[in-house]
Design a protein around this motif. Structure first.
Motif, mmCIF file in Angstrom:
data_model
loop_
_atom_site.group_PDB
_atom_site.id
_atom_site.type_symbol
_atom_site.label_atom_id
_atom_site.label_comp_id
_atom_site.label_asym_id
_atom_site.label_seq_id
_atom_site.Cartn_x
_atom_site.Cartn_y
_atom_site.Cartn_z
ATOM 1 N N THR A 1 42.963 22.009 -16.312
ATOM 2 C CA THR A 1 41.779 21.310 -15.818
ATOM 3 C C THR A 1 41.244 20.337 -16.867
ATOM 4 O O THR A 1 41.607 20.410 -18.050
ATOM 5 N N THR A 2 40.371 19.474 -16.428
ATOM 6 C CA THR A 2 39.789 18.493 -17.337
ATOM 7 C C THR A 2 39.082 19.203 -18.489
ATOM 8 O O THR A 2 39.229 18.810 -19.658
ATOM 9 N N ASN B 1 54.410 15.678 -16.595
ATOM 10 C CA ASN B 1 53.908 16.662 -15.647
ATOM 11 C C ASN B 1 53.463 17.846 -16.490
ATOM 12 O O ASN B 1 54.304 18.569 -17.042
ATOM 13 N N LEU B 2 52.179 18.072 -16.601
ATOM 14 C CA LEU B 2 51.674 19.110 -17.518
ATOM 15 C C LEU B 2 52.158 20.499 -17.105
ATOM 16 O O LEU B 2 52.185 21.419 -17.939
ATOM 17 N N ALA C 1 50.661 14.192 -14.454
ATOM 18 C CA ALA C 1 50.718 14.957 -13.205
ATOM 19 C C ALA C 1 50.420 16.416 -13.526
ATOM 20 O O ALA C 1 50.646 16.877 -14.655
ATOM 21 N N HIS C 2 49.907 17.142 -12.575
ATOM 22 C CA HIS C 2 49.745 18.592 -12.708
ATOM 23 C C HIS C 2 49.322 19.180 -11.360
ATOM 24 O O HIS C 2 49.038 18.463 -10.412
ATOM 25 N N SER C 3 49.315 20.515 -11.294
ATOM 26 C CA SER C 3 48.819 21.221 -10.106
ATOM 27 C C SER C 3 47.992 22.397 -10.595
ATOM 28 O O SER C 3 48.080 22.787 -11.760
ATOM 29 N N GLY D 1 39.922 28.488 -15.357
ATOM 30 C CA GLY D 1 39.959 27.433 -16.360
ATOM 31 C C GLY D 1 38.924 26.361 -16.118
ATOM 32 O O GLY D 1 39.093 25.210 -16.539
ATOM 33 N N ILE D 2 37.822 26.718 -15.492
ATOM 34 C CA ILE D 2 36.779 25.737 -15.185
ATOM 35 C C ILE D 2 35.396 26.241 -15.613
ATOM 36 O O ILE D 2 35.184 27.440 -15.787
#
Lengths: 133, 133, 133, 133, 133, 133
Positions: free
Chosen positions: B83-84, B70-71, B13-15, D47-48
């Motif tokens: 982010t990815t 939850n990151l 999980a993250h936001s 961060g992208i």
């Protein structure tokens, strides 16, 4: 840089020598799904790197002598571990030889590099890429 | 250049903070399917880049502290958007540290680079690649 | 009807007897990517068919004795062609035995059927499905 | 180097001129599953590389004029074979134009390269990659 | 119930009549990746449903007359929309005819059903399944 | 029996209650890649089960309220574990409601069943299928 990439597969048996391989030292086997990528700076007059059908045929020609074989029995591989990464280079080198001999339907000098990828399962792959010239 | 690449996954999980993220500013989550690729100029005496089992273990060791988390709660990620693409570098850097410390079953100097790819869905991926030395 | 399905793989050697198999009569091998699907009419109180982790463990337990083996050497398969479809039923029957013995973390009577799918390459698969009771 | 990569597809008709294409000289068609990869040395403050939603929109904008079309009828492609590799460059160039015009939500100078991959089937792909500056 | 399933593909042009199709009323095209599944209650003496090589050949024989064609020009399809689901049944019926005529290397009565799946993209598929007898 | 199947995805957070879930009791998340399959005995006059674009829209409508959410906060799911298999039925039931209300562009009575499949990773999936009438 342009790339055309085609896929085929082989089903082989082999064994490995070396403690690092653990249970894979025993005779076992693999389906190797092989992608061969042909890389060029320019397209030819037809708008292609090389013909995709020709690329499939070239890959098939290289894979056929390995298919349905126990790789331990192939003299060329004597004393070698035919690991996935070893085979990426073997297949690469055979395709590179065909490219350099102008056997892919285009002047080999126009091709810059070849990359071979092998998926040995849904969770492990290997690649080998090298320039042709 | 030879590459060996292995796959594993985490469910987190993250936001995100920043208007650019739109609805992804809310707490949500992702399955990240992670490919770690180890790149070398030569194979070792066993005919491998590094052992695929070892590569799986190294990736698992890096992913485990993130899995089922939850990151947003991980101190190391404080003030960061996980982010990815951010995570590709995080995982890369952890694997690179292990490689440089000779923890992957081969002299780290023999490894040239590591590439990490994360699929966040069937339609979006990120990659990070950097040389080790 | 609810289904939970998990994936694992094995890498094996084998040979086939029978002219129909052509070159596959020789010793060769395969990576079998195996999906095991557990089918039930209802979810349990936790909202699951069976736990996915448990399903992975059950599949791993069935596959381990086959992994990194020459299937021609396994006494249980004596006189059999270990084709992809034959193996779907072998794996199915082993999982079904575990299900009927209540070894999957749920009353086996609550499970209705098991389906096993094996991909032997990107272009060929086999399936076996049968009711448990 | 960071990369963000998104996927979309088009369904088109076309024909090829040139004996090398054999039966593909006839009017036929293809589903092209297109991956567009945006490559940068650094992430921005969020961060992208660029926003994944924005990347999807940019790719969709480039693909829409081609979707559900007979490419033989598109004036821009007059006299060209719209091969898979030709189209990777066409899509690349359109995305590169948007990147250079700062239309991807980030200063285009921060993006280093774009790579476009097209799968025309489960056994054939093409790629085009070039630096932006 | 046992199933053996093989994959091949075709690249075709076509158009649709009917407002429901929107932009797909124009001449466009598709790559159809086709899976043909042969279903039987029992294996034969060789331990197979039908030979996988034979299954590939049977599917290829059915697909060849469609490959690299504009389906609007095929008399058999006159007045029909050659939708993905329509084609699953067309391919199914051709394979079923071969099965009933004992042309698949096994007594057709031993085969119970055939299922055809077509992926038209990474996000859309169709299937048709029917009993043979 | 004809089937049309479309794919979309959501990215959600959630947690589970119950010792069986182990570390997944913590707040974590998932990308759920969702396939919705619409099943009918006959094609309509256009040669379709339902329009694929319409199927995509229907699936999107059902998924949107879940996307980028923490499922623990959704009142409808109060006291439930939003497992992958639970969600297959939730999505199924929403699509079935739309089908029965003739909202899919075809008389709902002509549709026989709906199947929903969710991939939570490259190694785990769930399915739910039920007749509509």
């Amino acid at each position: 840089m342009f790339t055309v990439e085609v896929r085929d597969h082989i089903m082989i048996a082999h064994s490995f020598r070396g403690a690092v391989f653990g249970p894979a030292q025993a005779l076992h086997g693999a389906t190797f799904v092989v992608d061969a990528a042909f890389i060029a700076e320019t397209l030819d007059d037809n708008g292609i790197v090389i013909d995709i059908g020709r690329a499939h045929d070239a890959l098939r020609a290289v894979l056929s002598p390995l298919n349905y074989r126990n790789l331990d029995d192939i003299p060329e591989f004597k004393g070698k571990n035919t690991t996935t990464e070893f085979l990426t280079k073997h297949i690469h080198d055979s395709l590179a030889k065909a490219a350099r001999a102008d056997e892919l339907g285009r002047n080999g000098r126009k091709l810059k590099a070849i990359r071979v990828s092998i998926s040995e399962s849904h969770v492990a792959r290997a690649h080998y890429e090298a320039p042709l010239w």
